[in-house]
Design a protein around this motif. Sequence first.
Motif, PDB file in Angstrom:
ATOM      1  N   ILE A 128      -5.573   8.234   0.066  1.00 50.46           N
ATOM      2  CA  ILE A 128      -4.384   7.480  -0.351  1.00 50.46           C
ATOM      3  C   ILE A 128      -3.254   7.662   0.654  1.00 50.46           C
ATOM      4  O   ILE A 128      -2.603   6.691   1.071  1.00 50.46           O
ATOM      5  CB  ILE A 128      -3.928   7.929  -1.756  1.00 50.46           C
ATOM      6  CG1 ILE A 128      -4.972   7.526  -2.800  1.00 50.46           C
ATOM      7  CG2 ILE A 128      -2.559   7.321  -2.097  1.00 50.46           C
ATOM      8  CD1 ILE A 128      -4.773   8.197  -4.146  1.00 50.46           C
ATOM      9  N   GLU A 129      -3.019   8.896   1.056  1.00 49.10           N
ATOM     10  CA  GLU A 129      -1.945   9.189   2.008  1.00 49.10           C
ATOM     11  C   GLU A 129      -2.172   8.452   3.324  1.00 49.10           C
ATOM     12  O   GLU A 129      -1.246   7.869   3.893  1.00 49.10           O
ATOM     13  CB  GLU A 129      -1.859  10.691   2.254  1.00 49.10           C
ATOM     14  CG  GLU A 129      -0.722  11.092   3.190  1.00 49.10           C
ATOM     15  CD  GLU A 129      -0.634  12.591   3.380  1.00 49.10           C
ATOM     16  OE1 GLU A 129       0.180  13.031   4.215  1.00 49.10           O
ATOM     17  OE2 GLU A 129      -1.370  13.343   2.700  1.00 49.10           O
ATOM     18  N   GLU A 130      -3.420   8.466   3.807  1.00 50.61           N
ATOM     19  CA  GLU A 130      -3.697   7.820   5.086  1.00 50.61           C
ATOM     20  C   GLU A 130      -3.637   6.298   4.981  1.00 50.61           C
ATOM     21  O   GLU A 130      -3.198   5.619   5.913  1.00 50.61           O
ATOM     22  CB  GLU A 130      -5.061   8.265   5.618  1.00 50.61           C
ATOM     23  CG  GLU A 130      -5.253   7.906   7.081  1.00 50.61           C
ATOM     24  CD  GLU A 130      -6.407   8.624   7.730  1.00 50.61           C
ATOM     25  OE1 GLU A 130      -6.804   8.206   8.842  1.00 50.61           O
ATOM     26  OE2 GLU A 130      -6.924   9.607   7.144  1.00 50.61           O
ATOM     27  N   LEU A 131      -4.077   5.743   3.852  1.00 48.72           N
ATOM     28  CA  LEU A 131      -3.953   4.301   3.642  1.00 48.72           C
ATOM     29  C   LEU A 131      -2.476   3.885   3.695  1.00 48.72           C
ATOM     30  O   LEU A 131      -2.130   2.862   4.296  1.00 48.72           O
ATOM     31  CB  LEU A 131      -4.561   3.893   2.302  1.00 48.72           C
ATOM     32  CG  LEU A 131      -6.092   3.875   2.222  1.00 48.72           C
ATOM     33  CD1 LEU A 131      -6.548   3.741   0.779  1.00 48.72           C
ATOM     34  CD2 LEU A 131      -6.684   2.760   3.068  1.00 48.72           C
ATOM     35  N   ASN A 132      -1.625   4.690   3.083  1.00 42.98           N
ATOM     36  CA  ASN A 132      -0.188   4.412   3.138  1.00 42.98           C
ATOM     37  C   ASN A 132       0.342   4.481   4.558  1.00 42.98           C
ATOM     38  O   ASN A 132       1.108   3.615   4.991  1.00 42.98           O
ATOM     39  CB  ASN A 132       0.574   5.393   2.247  1.00 42.98           C
ATOM     40  CG  ASN A 132       0.612   4.967   0.791  1.00 42.98           C
ATOM     41  OD1 ASN A 132       0.910   3.801   0.489  1.00 42.98           O
ATOM     42  ND2 ASN A 132       0.321   5.880  -0.114  1.00 42.98           N
TER      43      ASN A 132
END
Length: 274
Positions: free
Chosen positions: A216-220
């Motif tokens: 999730i963090e990397e997608l953001n």
Amino acid sequence: MTLPEKIKEVSIYSEIEIGVYPPNGFLQFTEASLGNGDNFGFYWEFGKEDKEPVICEMIHDEGIIVPRFSNLNKFLDWYKLNDYDWGEEEIEDEKFVFRLLQKGNDYLKKNDPKKAIEFYKESTESFGELSENWFKLASQYKRIGNELEFQKSIINSIISNWAIDFPSQNAIRMFKNLNAIEELKKHPLIKNRKNLQFNFGGQKENKDYLVIREIIEELNLNGDINKALIMEQNYVLKMYWETSSFQERNNFKLEEWQKEFKEKTIKRLKINIG
């Protein structure tokens, strides 16, 4: 949010859902309700808030919503056909996801994968948060040797809306066993595929939650906001069904998450529809 022209012909609830269940973007109405939490409602997909919503049905016992009609007009036609009640009589909805899936399946039976791909692709355009149609599309791209489109499609099969359709074991197996091509090696889901078990509940510890948070963090960070929000909702959906002690160990507090997710949704709407 783009509202249907005939929205006043149904009795809507006061607010759009934040999640966990029903998922974010679902707005219930009372017509054709079966009671016990089984209601119909409008549903706006992540990133499609500028489009009219599809109509989904809550299946409370299973904790899912199911796409049923492509728009409100189709629902109202069905509602009238069934004497203004929930009924078994069906209407034609030729351009909606499950009908398109069926057409694709029919061409597979005729051993025509290229024609099947046309309908599977159209089904993902009709409704893009269902795991099944992306998996079907991925399987046929793999069959004809289009590795790039296969891997893009199987990623979408996993980053689907799990409150609608959890990825099948076949989809998960295909995803975990792929050989990443150069263009997608750095995709956060591809990088972490070996670390995900997709097995939730009944464990004292589960590293999947940590891995999903990293994804999730990397997608953001990559600017893929809608996919990040879908995965965050998936994360919380699975966490919601864990034991209270498991939630405490993972510092999960539903009301705090709902408040934060509501703020993220407001920002998302500003990005998607201005």
